[in-house]
Design an enzyme around this catalytic site. Sequence first.
Site, PDB file in Angstrom:
ATOM      1  N   GLU A 205       0.793  -1.235   0.000  1.00 51.34           N
ATOM      2  CA  GLU A 205       0.000   0.000   0.000  1.00 51.34           C
ATOM      3  C   GLU A 205       0.828   1.288   0.000  1.00 51.34           C
ATOM      4  OE1 GLU A 205      -2.904  -0.453   3.144  1.00 51.34           O
ATOM      5  OE2 GLU A 205      -3.835  -2.150   2.142  1.00 51.34           O
ATOM      6  N   ASN A 246       2.152  -4.456  -3.415  1.00 50.47           N
ATOM      7  CA  ASN A 246       0.755  -4.878  -3.333  1.00 50.47           C
ATOM      8  C   ASN A 246      -0.091  -3.668  -2.945  1.00 50.47           C
ATOM      9  OD1 ASN A 246      -1.173  -7.134  -3.041  1.00 50.47           O
ATOM     10  ND2 ASN A 246      -1.105  -6.730  -0.829  1.00 50.47           N
ATOM     11  N   HIS A 282     -10.183  -5.955  -2.945  1.00 49.47           N
ATOM     12  CA  HIS A 282     -11.298  -5.881  -1.986  1.00 49.47           C
ATOM     13  C   HIS A 282     -12.419  -5.148  -2.717  1.00 49.47           C
ATOM     14  CE1 HIS A 282      -8.928  -7.484   1.260  1.00 49.47           C
ATOM     15  NE2 HIS A 282      -7.976  -6.602   1.024  1.00 49.47           N
ATOM     16  N   GLU A 310      -5.852 -10.575  -2.315  1.00 49.55           N
ATOM     17  CA  GLU A 310      -6.717 -10.484  -1.114  1.00 49.55           C
ATOM     18  C   GLU A 310      -8.187 -10.424  -1.515  1.00 49.55           C
ATOM     19  OE1 GLU A 310      -5.431  -7.334   1.550  1.00 49.55           O
ATOM     20  OE2 GLU A 310      -3.312  -7.757   1.165  1.00 49.55           O
ATOM     21  N   ASP A 312     -11.914 -10.327  -1.940  1.00 51.98           N
ATOM     22  CA  ASP A 312     -13.234 -10.540  -1.344  1.00 51.98           C
ATOM     23  C   ASP A 312     -14.192  -9.582  -2.051  1.00 51.98           C
ATOM     24  OD1 ASP A 312     -12.513  -8.130  -0.013  1.00 51.98           O
ATOM     25  OD2 ASP A 312     -12.335  -9.101   1.943  1.00 51.98           O
TER      26      ASP A 312
END
Length: 391
Positions: A205, A246, A282, A310, A312
């Site tokens: 990030e 990432n 996400h 990651e 979702d």
Amino acid sequence: MSAIFTETRVKRRCNSSHVKGKLMLFARHSSDLRRRRRSRFPLRLAAAVAAAAVAALVASPLGSEPASAAPTQAQGESLRDLAAQRGIFFGVAVSPGPLQNDSSYQDIAGGEFSSITHENDMKWESVQPSPGQFNFDNADFINSFAQDNSQRIHGHTLVWHSQLPSWVEEQGTSPEALREIMNNHIGTVAGRYAGQYSSWDAVNEPWEDDGSWRQSVFYTQLGEDYVTEALTLADQADPGASHYINDYNTDGVNAKSNAMYNLAESLVSQGAPLDGVGFQSHLIAGQVPGDYQQNLERFAELGLEVAVTELDIRIPRPVTQEKLEQQAEDYSTVVQACLNVSACQGVTVWGVSDQHSWVNDWFPEDAEPLLFDDNYQPKPAYYAVQETLRG
Ligand code: XIL
């Protein structure tokens, strides 16, 4: 050590040294293998025929799925098996509590997935909560689960502004002091697991949503070179792992992903030890960026690995069957994009079941983002992923 574990630990992109030259050959060999596996049509056909029979039994409307927690493992139709047939991994983020105490969680985490990420237990605050005091108990527990289940391991994460204990900022008050802290942290943590991890989020990030640099202590003390420094330290500590940057909200073409792209391009041209870019993904049901695949492709064209790290897909409340079906379609879109981009190494979902998702705490207005529901029953999204992996 399993084939999955060994094979995915290979870097696709390598730098100048002799060792890296060898790795490059190995990487080519590995991607050739991957292509060959992708074209093993009879095997995939046989799997698809078997799968169709199973699908006819299980792909029923909500509420009538079978009661078993991990219904498809016995038929060789787990997500990990299907993904392996397509040359990618299918991973999950886990936590040590349920991994130790909950047999349904264990069965799904071990049976359905071929890659493990520690949801929280490799983060700085977990492994070095105070200066020089390292604690690897939870990380080691998760790693031994992964090894017992022949799973690859993705390290998350080395340098990140969040879940960073306050002492790092308090003591890292000059570039030299912070460099020393970073050097010690990365050397100790990545060095401890050298040879065991397939990949690492060396930097997590680095961007604000508008594409400007996030003003973390690392950036404010070291400037943008902190990324190269972190990648270099991680590469020195564990040269066999792939080192990633990432981020989230970089999943389509936008200001933030453009910033990531420009950085990646510049690092590649400088020969920095960057191997891959991770897309957290996400997402929100119904809002997968239309250029998701195109975005992955442009990074792949730089010669980098890409991975969905990651995933979702949360549903704005109230959850309805229609939204669950939208979610299923969205999962399929993301997995298909990874399958379509040959540099995409795999997809990791951010949790085993809805019951354990971070969305429950962080986005209370949304719900049910994962493949298994609160009771470990597979959701429409699970069957959609299965179907997509079957091809
Ligand atoms: C989240 C975890 O899932 C939560 O349990 C924790 O409270 C906060 O962090 N981006 C990342 C992950 O890189 O590490 C975050 O994980 C989710 C967003």
